[in-house]
Write a protein that holds these residues in place. Structure first.
Motif, PDB file in Angstrom:
ATOM      1  N   GLN A   6       0.856  -1.193   0.000  1.00 48.26           N
ATOM      2  CA  GLN A   6       0.000   0.000   0.000  1.00 48.26           C
ATOM      3  C   GLN A   6       0.889   1.239   0.000  1.00 48.26           C
ATOM      4  OE1 GLN A   6      -2.275  -0.641   3.698  1.00 48.26           O
ATOM      5  NE2 GLN A   6      -4.067  -1.095   2.454  1.00 48.26           N
ATOM      6  N   LYS A   7       0.745   2.083  -1.025  1.00 48.60           N
ATOM      7  CA  LYS A   7       1.554   3.305  -1.081  1.00 48.60           C
ATOM      8  C   LYS A   7       0.646   4.518  -0.825  1.00 48.60           C
ATOM      9  CE  LYS A   7       3.044   7.083  -3.431  1.00 48.60           C
ATOM     10  NZ  LYS A   7       2.360   8.104  -4.250  1.00 48.60           N
ATOM     11  N   PHE A   8       1.121   5.443  -0.017  1.00 48.26           N
ATOM     12  CA  PHE A   8       0.345   6.646   0.281  1.00 48.26           C
ATOM     13  C   PHE A   8       1.161   7.882  -0.104  1.00 48.26           C
ATOM     14  CE2 PHE A   8      -1.178   3.249   2.914  1.00 48.26           C
ATOM     15  CZ  PHE A   8      -2.560   3.364   2.833  1.00 48.26           C
ATOM     16  N   GLY A   9       0.559   8.760  -0.891  1.00 53.64           N
ATOM     17  CA  GLY A   9       1.247   9.961  -1.380  1.00 53.64           C
ATOM     18  C   GLY A   9       1.247  11.086  -0.364  1.00 53.64           C
ATOM     19  N   GLY A  10       1.864  12.192  -0.756  1.00 49.80           N
ATOM     20  CA  GLY A  10       2.087  13.316   0.147  1.00 49.80           C
ATOM     21  C   GLY A  10       0.843  13.860   0.822  1.00 49.80           C
ATOM     22  N   SER A  11      -0.261  13.971   0.069  1.00 48.49           N
ATOM     23  CA  SER A  11      -1.461  14.547   0.690  1.00 48.49           C
ATOM     24  C   SER A  11      -2.091  13.557   1.672  1.00 48.49           C
ATOM     25  CB  SER A  11      -2.466  14.981  -0.382  1.00 48.49           C
ATOM     26  OG  SER A  11      -2.548  14.006  -1.374  1.00 48.49           O
ATOM     27  N   LEU A  40       5.652   5.078   1.931  1.00 49.44           N
ATOM     28  CA  LEU A  40       5.186   6.453   2.157  1.00 49.44           C
ATOM     29  C   LEU A  40       6.015   7.492   1.412  1.00 49.44           C
ATOM     30  CD1 LEU A  40       4.469   6.491   6.015  1.00 49.44           C
ATOM     31  CD2 LEU A  40       2.908   5.924   4.145  1.00 49.44           C
ATOM     32  N   SER A  41       5.322   8.574   1.027  1.00 49.02           N
ATOM     33  CA  SER A  41       5.972   9.774   0.491  1.00 49.02           C
ATOM     34  C   SER A  41       6.269  10.720   1.641  1.00 49.02           C
ATOM     35  CB  SER A  41       5.022  10.520  -0.449  1.00 49.02           C
ATOM     36  OG  SER A  41       4.825   9.825  -1.631  1.00 49.02           O
ATOM     37  N   ALA A  42       6.967  11.789   1.319  1.00 55.58           N
ATOM     38  CA  ALA A  42       7.136  12.888   2.273  1.00 55.58           C
ATOM     39  C   ALA A  42       5.782  13.590   2.412  1.00 55.58           C
ATOM     40  CB  ALA A  42       8.161  13.868   1.739  1.00 55.58           C
ATOM     41  N   ARG A  43       5.563  14.273   3.566  1.00 59.32           N
ATOM     42  CA  ARG A  43       4.284  14.969   3.698  1.00 59.32           C
ATOM     43  C   ARG A  43       4.175  16.059   2.634  1.00 59.32           C
ATOM     44  NH1 ARG A  43       5.799  19.490   6.963  1.00 59.32           N
ATOM     45  NH2 ARG A  43       7.677  18.853   8.055  1.00 59.32           N
ATOM     46  N   TYR A  44       2.914  16.371   2.303  1.00 56.33           N
ATOM     47  CA  TYR A  44       2.613  17.299   1.205  1.00 56.33           C
ATOM     48  C   TYR A  44       3.453  18.588   1.288  1.00 56.33           C
ATOM     49  CZ  TYR A  44      -0.052  20.109  -2.039  1.00 56.33           C
ATOM     50  OH  TYR A  44      -0.421  20.894  -3.091  1.00 56.33           O
ATOM     51  N   GLY A 167       2.062 -12.354  -7.857  1.00 57.96           N
ATOM     52  CA  GLY A 167       0.868 -11.535  -8.101  1.00 57.96           C
ATOM     53  C   GLY A 167       0.583 -10.529  -7.004  1.00 57.96           C
ATOM     54  N   THR A 168       1.621 -10.148  -6.251  1.00 57.62           N
ATOM     55  CA  THR A 168       1.413  -9.158  -5.173  1.00 57.62           C
ATOM     56  C   THR A 168       0.768  -7.888  -5.736  1.00 57.62           C
ATOM     57  OG1 THR A 168       3.361  -9.980  -4.042  1.00 57.62           O
ATOM     58  CG2 THR A 168       2.566  -7.820  -3.349  1.00 57.62           C
ATOM     59  N   ILE A 169      -0.335  -7.492  -5.116  1.00 55.65           N
ATOM     60  CA  ILE A 169      -1.061  -6.310  -5.577  1.00 55.65           C
ATOM     61  C   ILE A 169      -0.424  -5.055  -4.986  1.00 55.65           C
ATOM     62  CG2 ILE A 169      -3.285  -5.076  -5.470  1.00 55.65           C
ATOM     63  CD1 ILE A 169      -4.640  -7.812  -5.328  1.00 55.65           C
ATOM     64  N   CYS A 170      -0.385  -3.994  -5.795  1.00 51.77           N
ATOM     65  CA  CYS A 170       0.145  -2.718  -5.320  1.00 51.77           C
ATOM     66  C   CYS A 170      -0.973  -1.679  -5.353  1.00 51.77           C
ATOM     67  CB  CYS A 170       1.301  -2.290  -6.222  1.00 51.77           C
ATOM     68  SG  CYS A 170       2.043  -0.749  -5.681  1.00 51.77           S
ATOM     69  N   ASP A 171      -1.406  -1.240  -4.185  1.00 51.94           N
ATOM     70  CA  ASP A 171      -2.428  -0.204  -4.101  1.00 51.94           C
ATOM     71  C   ASP A 171      -1.758   1.155  -3.959  1.00 51.94           C
ATOM     72  OD1 ASP A 171      -4.677  -1.764  -4.328  1.00 51.94           O
ATOM     73  OD2 ASP A 171      -4.832  -2.153  -2.173  1.00 51.94           O
ATOM     74  N   ILE A 172      -2.073   2.059  -4.884  1.00 54.96           N
ATOM     75  CA  ILE A 172      -1.516   3.414  -4.824  1.00 54.96           C
ATOM     76  C   ILE A 172      -2.621   4.332  -4.301  1.00 54.96           C
ATOM     77  CG2 ILE A 172      -0.563   5.339  -6.182  1.00 54.96           C
ATOM     78  CD1 ILE A 172       1.365   3.068  -6.377  1.00 54.96           C
ATOM     79  N   TYR A 173      -2.489   4.746  -3.064  1.00 58.83           N
ATOM     80  CA  TYR A 173      -3.502   5.626  -2.469  1.00 58.83           C
ATOM     81  C   TYR A 173      -3.104   7.081  -2.655  1.00 58.83           C
ATOM     82  CZ  TYR A 173      -5.976   1.816  -0.195  1.00 58.83           C
ATOM     83  OH  TYR A 173      -6.724   0.693   0.048  1.00 58.83           O
TER      84      TYR A 173
END
Ligand code: ADP
Ligand code: ASP
Ligand code: MG
Length: 401
Positions: A6-11, A40-44, A167-173
């Protein structure tokens, strides 16, 4: 062991409130029985403000040091988020890119991943249920820190999913519900797609839709990683980025992308003889400047005009390179208030008439086309930046997206 990335972007990690929403997504995946790699990304805004600072300290910051600085943004995120998970009783631990390790080449600022091993993560899952990995960063074989280019956390996430395999799923949030027919912030009529092919997504990303970094889509396609783009702030199933199927090909145009990061350079009265263009573009290539659209006018009295586009950040250097050599032209002109709008669809391969519809639509909206480029699955037009919103909206309507 079932693993989910699970990947989470800056916002999504902007503040404590947002990070608690992220924690909710991770806990939900745990409840479904997954071990989770959270990227994780850096905060927005943090990467931008670190960059600004670097340029306050130095006119031309050393690229290797710049990467040491930029990686701190993601380091802050993973440490804080691991604390939040631990407070909720989750066995979690943060890791930086160099610890995994994500080994890259030494192109500081836009490094490419050379190798990434899933062994470390599999081993860490013997102790922890959630691995919180810093996105956007790696290290060279000589142990210098590197970053993967803007938006690079997407690439970190897809690369680790590819390395885990099976088949590992990658969720980009992110902050929108999925991939839309065009940027929903520019066109209110844009709608979310349930599915999009790797190839179309690659074109959309390459043409400026920054919802996924280009390289993340390349890796996803190469290793067949199922990618889902979803929102941290809703429960929408999002958009699946996957292999093309027959249904997709029946859709003529699937999306519109745009890119404001364009600058145009025109070389006037270039000698029209073999080697002129080669001389100009090889010098730019040697300087590491990526040239996008190129147009050469018909010859008149032995001379011609050559115009091309580069990224705005490269404009100054492009002019310097051109002025430092004899390009055999009478003058060099440049413009920055321009943008590229692209119509994309795998269905274009088997249909004609898309180009004329694009030009006709822009013409009827009173928009002048400055340059054109095409591929099998896209048509791009360079226009004045002031016309961009109108162009995106009228094209979106014309192709009934
Ligand atoms: P993150 O910080 O989560 O990585 P980004 O800002 O990199 O998020 O990417 C998400 C943004 O991409 C959205 O807010 C949206 O404005 C923009 N975007 C551009 N084109 C599209 C598109 N076709 N579909 C969805 N979002 C798009
Ligand atoms: N923080 C980096 C950036 O702003 C990487 C990312 O967010 O994906 O570009
Ligand atoms: Mg991004």
């Amino acid at each position: 062991m079932r693993i989910l990335v699970q990947k989470f972007g800056g916002s999504s990690v902007a503040d404590l409130e947002c990070m608690k929403k992220v924690r909710g997504k991770v806990l939900a995946a745990r409840e479904e029985g997954y071990k989770v790699v959270v990227v994780l990304s850096a905060r927005y805004g943090q990467t931008n403000s670190l960059l600004e600072r670097a340029y306050q300290w130095s006119d031309e910051p050393d690229l290797a040091e710049l990467d040491v600085l930029l990686t701190t943004g993601e380091q802050e995120s993973v440490a804080l988020f691991s604390m939040l998970l631990q407070d909720a009783g989750v066995k979690a631990r943060s890791f930086l890119g160099f610890q995994i390790p994500i080994v890259t080449d030494d192109a500081f600022g836009s490094a490419r991943i050379d190798s990434i091993s899933a062994d470390f993560i599999r081993k860490a899952f013997e102790t922890y249920d959630v691995i919180v990995m810093a996105g956007f960063q790696g290290r060279t074989k000589d142990m210098r820190l590197t970053t993967l280019g803007r938006g690079g956390s997407d690439t970190s996430a897809v690369a680790i999913a590819a390395a885990l395999g099976d088949g590992t799923i990658c969720d980009i949030y992110t902050d929108v519900d999925g991939v839309y027919t065009t940027d929903p912030r520019v066109c209110k009529e844009a709608h979310k797609m349930d599915k999009v092919s790797y190839e179309e997504m690659l074109e959309m990303a390459s043409m400026g839709a920054k919802v996924l970094q280009i390289r993340s889509v390349e890796i996803a396609e190469k290793f067949n990683v199922p990618v889902r783009v979803r929102s941290t702030f809703s429960n929408d199933p999002g958009t699946l980025v996957t292999k093309e199927d027959n249904m997709m090909e029946s859709v003529l145009v699937s999306g519109i992308a745009f890119d404001k990061d364009q600058a145009r350079v025109t070389l006037c009265d270039v000698q029209d003889r073999p080697g002129s263009a080669a001389g100009i573009f090889s010098k730019l290539g040697d300087a590491g400047i990526v040239v996008d659209m190129i147009i050469q006018t018909a010859s008149r009295n032995g001379v011609t005009d050559i115009a091309f586009t580069v990224s705005r950040k490269d404009l100054k250097r492009t002019i310097e390179v051109l002025e430092s050599q004899d390009c055999g032209c009478s003058k060099i002109e440049s413009a920055q208030s321009i943008a590229k709008v692209s119509v994309i669809g795998v269905g274009m391969r088997n249909h004609s008439g898309v180009a004329s519809r694009v030009f006709d639509t822009l013409y009827k909206a009173g928009i002048n086309v400055i340059m054109i480029s095409t591929s099998e699955v896209k048509i791009s037009c360079l226009i004045n930046e002031a016309d961009l919103n109108l162009a995106v909206n009228t094209l979106h309507q014309a192709f009934e997206l």
